[in-house]
Design a protein around this motif. Structure first.
Motif, PDB file in Angstrom:
ATOM      1  N   SER A  30       0.811  -1.305  -0.105  1.00 51.01           N
ATOM      2  CA  SER A  30      -0.088  -0.050   0.044  1.00 51.01           C
ATOM      3  C   SER A  30       0.664   1.385  -0.043  1.00 51.01           C
ATOM      4  O   SER A  30       0.381   2.187  -0.652  1.00 51.01           O
ATOM      5  N   SER A  31       1.956   1.134   0.790  1.00 48.76           N
ATOM      6  CA  SER A  31       2.765   2.260   0.785  1.00 48.76           C
ATOM      7  C   SER A  31       3.556   2.654  -0.654  1.00 48.76           C
ATOM      8  O   SER A  31       3.659   3.719  -0.987  1.00 48.76           O
ATOM      9  N   VAL A  32       4.006   1.765  -1.366  1.00 50.30           N
ATOM     10  CA  VAL A  32       4.542   1.628  -2.663  1.00 50.30           C
ATOM     11  C   VAL A  32       3.628   2.323  -3.580  1.00 50.30           C
ATOM     12  O   VAL A  32       4.098   2.988  -4.411  1.00 50.30           O
ATOM     13  N   ILE A  33       2.411   1.724  -3.628  1.00 51.42           N
ATOM     14  CA  ILE A  33       1.478   2.238  -4.610  1.00 51.42           C
ATOM     15  C   ILE A  33       1.131   3.532  -4.300  1.00 51.42           C
ATOM     16  O   ILE A  33       0.954   4.604  -5.310  1.00 51.42           O
ATOM     17  N   THR A  34       1.044   4.057  -3.145  1.00 49.90           N
ATOM     18  CA  THR A  34       0.795   5.514  -2.719  1.00 49.90           C
ATOM     19  C   THR A  34       1.982   6.498  -3.329  1.00 49.90           C
ATOM     20  O   THR A  34       1.786   7.253  -3.461  1.00 49.90           O
ATOM     21  N   ALA A  35       3.132   5.741  -3.025  1.00 48.18           N
ATOM     22  CA  ALA A  35       4.438   6.446  -3.420  1.00 48.18           C
ATOM     23  C   ALA A  35       4.478   6.887  -4.892  1.00 48.18           C
ATOM     24  O   ALA A  35       4.729   7.841  -5.347  1.00 48.18           O
ATOM     25  N   VAL A  36       3.759   5.790  -5.646  1.00 46.01           N
ATOM     26  CA  VAL A  36       3.611   6.016  -7.087  1.00 46.01           C
ATOM     27  C   VAL A  36       2.932   7.333  -7.577  1.00 46.01           C
ATOM     28  O   VAL A  36       3.029   7.777  -8.593  1.00 46.01           O
ATOM     29  N   VAL A  37       2.022   7.575  -6.555  1.00 46.19           N
ATOM     30  CA  VAL A  37       0.939   8.909  -6.963  1.00 46.19           C
ATOM     31  C   VAL A  37       2.030  10.198  -6.744  1.00 46.19           C
ATOM     32  O   VAL A  37       1.581  11.045  -7.272  1.00 46.19           O
ATOM     33  N   ILE A  38       2.968   9.975  -5.830  1.00 41.62           N
ATOM     34  CA  ILE A  38       3.681  11.325  -5.512  1.00 41.62           C
ATOM     35  C   ILE A  38       5.030  11.348  -6.428  1.00 41.62           C
ATOM     36  O   ILE A  38       5.286  12.387  -6.919  1.00 41.62           O
ATOM     37  N   PHE A  39       5.519   9.957  -6.620  1.00 40.73           N
ATOM     38  CA  PHE A  39       6.968   9.968  -7.341  1.00 40.73           C
ATOM     39  C   PHE A  39       6.871   9.278  -8.468  1.00 40.73           C
ATOM     40  O   PHE A  39       5.772   8.304  -8.840  1.00 40.73           O
ATOM     41  N   PRO A  40       7.629   9.002  -9.660  1.00 39.53           N
ATOM     42  CA  PRO A  40       7.634   8.291 -10.602  1.00 39.53           C
ATOM     43  C   PRO A  40       7.883   6.778 -10.130  1.00 39.53           C
ATOM     44  O   PRO A  40       8.511   6.741  -8.934  1.00 39.53           O
ATOM     45  N   ILE A  41       7.425   5.818 -10.951  1.00 38.03           N
ATOM     46  CA  ILE A  41       7.469   4.558 -10.311  1.00 38.03           C
ATOM     47  C   ILE A  41       8.809   3.968  -9.890  1.00 38.03           C
ATOM     48  O   ILE A  41       9.000   3.314  -8.749  1.00 38.03           O
ATOM     49  N   ASN A  42       9.951   4.225 -10.743  1.00 40.72           N
ATOM     50  CA  ASN A  42      11.220   3.763 -10.475  1.00 40.72           C
ATOM     51  C   ASN A  42      11.891   4.419  -9.349  1.00 40.72           C
ATOM     52  O   ASN A  42      12.326   3.811  -8.383  1.00 40.72           O
ATOM     53  N   THR A  43      11.515   5.911  -9.094  1.00 36.46           N
ATOM     54  CA  THR A  43      12.034   6.569  -7.906  1.00 36.46           C
ATOM     55  C   THR A  43      11.159   5.972  -6.469  1.00 36.46           C
ATOM     56  O   THR A  43      11.810   5.547  -5.642  1.00 36.46           O
ATOM     57  N   SER A  44       9.800   5.662  -6.740  1.00 32.47           N
ATOM     58  CA  SER A  44       9.249   5.069  -5.581  1.00 32.47           C
ATOM     59  C   SER A  44       9.787   3.755  -5.125  1.00 32.47           C
ATOM     60  O   SER A  44      10.007   3.691  -3.997  1.00 32.47           O
TER      61      SER A  44
END
Length: 433
Positions: A30-44
């Protein structure tokens, strides 16, 4: 952004828990998927890996595996039996005295082992059959064991308080350890009071009088076990050694006691004990790694600030705010394990508490006590499940009889919340604040 990220995090996390995904994986996914909303997927993905690694790369966390190892050694080393015998002396001859012995035993063994689950298993396993033999109702003995098992998470040493110290920005472990004594004792005493009333009403038997000579022998037998508290906690609070060093000393002392004084632990038992310690430590560290990712994502998204503003927007009354925080924590404790709950919600709620003038040590005891209550409530209460398993009784048969204990423990929680001196007096007295 905060509302959108918060909803994504909450919905995905709740969904994963509902379909039976282990909590650590639920947190990370859930944290990684939420991070994708904020950052690009590679960065997340890179950020998630970095935060997971740095989350467990802390020297202070070494205390946790050492205290776990010490607790498992004690559980296998005959210490529990000696503490039960000592608890019999302490409980005295009152109605339901074996039940009161269970509470005292949980406070003693829980504080030494640092594990509520181990305490519930050890005390229930030893005293349950004894109580059944003397005519106690199985429900009474099981509920009293469950209700008092978490006291050991407040009375030091406690891995939960070490975790809180880490996530709260370095709150003194020694101060937290000292702060847990009176709240833990209050929980135990109120539980004993409820047990006394039920035992009196049901006319449960009083234990036979223990001769003075035997009392002295039982007391002397328990002294080496009780000295562990004096050595470890005394050393930490006086600054002779750190919490990590104290945990290592606890391992050495417990090993010496079990192998050379009581002679109940053999060399051949150590591999099994080390494997069990490694398994438990791995679970906790994985939870810490995952929770560190979630905490970072929530901070970047501004979720803690949003929640803080929402709570403070409801009311400015400090009493009402503290009641709201307690309610939130009680709900969280019913479905989340203590370690991830401490790691995730301390950064959210501690700033609010400090705005109200609450000491971080006081807040640490309050949040720990709330989550301890969660350990004895469905649906994920570990102590509840272990207590029922050891007591050989179905969970549905103990929920209603546990209600009077829940009321007593909630009263204890409210006293701890609104009487700061209960938590801060001993740390102030010992110079740890």
């Amino acid at each position: 952004m905060a509302i959108q990220a918060g909803l994504i995090l909450l919905v995905i996390f709740a969904f994963l828990l509902l379909i039976g995904t282990p909590i650590a994986f639920s947190i990370i996914i859930s944290s990684v998927i939420t991070a994708v909303v904020i950052f690009p997927i590679n960065t997340s993905i890179i950020i998630a890996a970095q935060k997971a690694a740095t989350g467990v790369d802390k020297l202070s966390l070494l205390a946790i595996p050492f205290f776990i190892l010490a607790g498992i050694i004690m559980n296998n080393g005959g210490i529990a039996v000696r503490l039960v015998n000592f608890a019999k002396v302490m409980a005295g001859r009152i109605p339901g005295s074996l039940g009161q012995t269970n509470v005292v035993g949980n406070m003693l063994f829980g504080s030494i082992s640092g594990s509520a689950v181990a305490s519930a298993a050890a005390m229930g396993g030893i005293l349950g059959p004894m109580q059944e033999k003397e005519g106690y109702d199985k429900t009474f003995s099981t509920t009293l064991n469950i209700a008092s098992a978490p006291t050991g998470l407040l009375i030091p040493p406690s891995n939960v308080l070490i975790t809180y110290s880490l996530v709260s920005g370095g709150t003194s472990v020694a101060a937290l350890f000292m702060a847990g004594y009176l709240p833990g004792l209050l929980w135990g005493v109120l539980t004993m009071l409820v047990g006394f009333i039920i035992a009196k009403r049901n006319k449960y038997p009083v234990s036979e009088k223990i001769p003075a000579k035997l009392k002295l022998k039982l007391f002397l037998d328990a002294i080496p076990s009780l000295m562990l508290i004096v050595i470890v906690i005394g050393g930490i609070t006086t600054g002779i050694f750190t919490a990590t060093e104290g945990a290592a000393i606890a391992v050495v002392y417990a090993l010496f006691l079990s192998m050379f004084i009581y002679r109940t632990l053999k060399l051949k038992d150590l591999p099994k004990i080390l494997v069990e310690t490694s398994r438990t430590t791995a679970i906790i560290m994985f939870l810490i790694a995952g929770s560190t990712i979630m905490s970072y994502v929530m901070t970047v998204a501004g979720i803690p600030q949003m929640i803080s503003e929402s709570i403070l927007g409801i009311t400015e009354n400090p009493i009402a705010i503290l009641l709201i925080m307690n309610l939130i924590l009680l709900i969280i404790g019913t479905f989340m394990d203590m370690t991830p709950a401490i790691l995730i919600f301390t950064p959210i709620l501690l700033p609010i508490a400090m705005q109200l003038g609450m000491d971080p040590v006081h807040f640490g005891i309050m949040i720990t006590m709330n989550l301890c209550i969660g350990s004895i409530t469905p649906p994920v209460g570990n102590c509840l499940f272990i207590g029922c398993k050891v007591g050989n009784i179905n969970i549905d048969k103990v929920i209603k009889p546990l209600i009077p204990y829940y009321f007593a423990i909630i009263i204890a929680l409210l006293i701890v919340t609104f009487v700061p001196a209960l938590s801060l007096w001993i740390p102030s007295l010992t110079g740890n604040l």
